[in-house]
Design a protein around this motif. Structure first.
Motif, short mmCIF file in Angstrom:
data_model
loop_
_atom_site.label_atom_id
_atom_site.label_comp_id
_atom_site.label_asym_id
_atom_site.label_seq_id
_atom_site.Cartn_x
_atom_site.Cartn_y
_atom_site.Cartn_z
N TYR A 121 0.83 -1.20 0.00
CA TYR A 121 0.00 0.00 0.00
C TYR A 121 0.87 1.25 0.00
O TYR A 121 1.37 1.67 1.02
CB TYR A 121 -0.97 -0.02 1.18
N VAL A 122 1.04 1.78 -1.20
CA VAL A 122 1.80 3.01 -1.41
C VAL A 122 1.00 3.81 -2.43
O VAL A 122 0.51 3.26 -3.40
CB VAL A 122 3.24 2.69 -1.89
N SER A 123 0.82 5.10 -2.17
CA SER A 123 0.01 5.89 -3.10
C SER A 123 0.83 6.25 -4.33
O SER A 123 2.06 6.32 -4.28
CB SER A 123 -0.53 7.16 -2.44
N ALA A 124 0.14 6.49 -5.43
CA ALA A 124 0.81 6.89 -6.67
C ALA A 124 1.61 8.17 -6.43
O ALA A 124 2.69 8.35 -6.99
CB ALA A 124 -0.21 7.08 -7.78
N GLN A 125 1.09 9.05 -5.59
CA GLN A 125 1.79 10.31 -5.27
C GLN A 125 3.13 10.02 -4.59
O GLN A 125 4.14 10.66 -4.89
CB GLN A 125 0.91 11.16 -4.37
N GLU A 126 3.15 9.05 -3.69
CA GLU A 126 4.40 8.70 -3.01
C GLU A 126 5.41 8.11 -4.00
O GLU A 126 6.61 8.26 -3.82
CB GLU A 126 4.14 7.72 -1.87
N LEU A 127 4.91 7.44 -5.02
CA LEU A 127 5.80 6.92 -6.05
C LEU A 127 6.31 8.02 -6.96
O LEU A 127 7.27 7.85 -7.66
CB LEU A 127 5.06 5.90 -6.92
#
Length: 130
Positions: A121-127
């Motif tokens: 669970y990692v947001s696209a924004q964090e990527l």
């Protein structure tokens, strides 16, 4: 251009996996960001070659699965299927790389499908893969 006549070679997901071995989380995220930056600059027809080779184990199952999710996510964004090696990797327990309350909520809402399916669970924004 890197000096001394060396041909520029963009970072592959397999090479990224090797670089993640034995380094701290901060360094790992920096390497992921570097990989994503190089991936974005590559011509679309060259990008699949950056995802083809399976990374060797990093020594951390979370990161091994993360690399599979990343490869699938990028391939999907380019309208391609995931590399075959990515299919077998998933986690039994959910993993929130950014484990604050706000980051967890954001990741549950915004985790790309390739990550969510594998329990990462990692947001696209964090990527930073806008």
């Amino acid at each position: 251009m890197r000096g001394h006549g060396a041909k520029y070679e963009p970072l592959t997901v397999a090479r990224l996996g090797a670089l993640l071995v034995g380094v701290d989380e901060t360094r790992r995220w920096r390497l992921v960001a570097e990989f994503l930056e190089e991936y974005r600059w590559e011509p679309p027809e060259q990008r699949p070659t950056l995802l083809t080779d399976e990374p060797t184990p990093t020594g951390d199952a979370h990161w091994d699965v993360f690399l599979a999710a990343l490869a699938e996510h990028l391939a999907t964004k380019d309208g391609r299927g995931a590399p075959a090696w990515a299919d077998t990797r998933s986690l039994r327990r959910f993993w929130f790389p950014f484990n604050t309350r706000a980051a967890r909520v954001d990741a549950v809402v915004h985790a790309p499908a390739a990550f969510r399916r594998r329990g990462v669970y990692v947001s696209a924004q964090e990527l930073n893969v806008a």
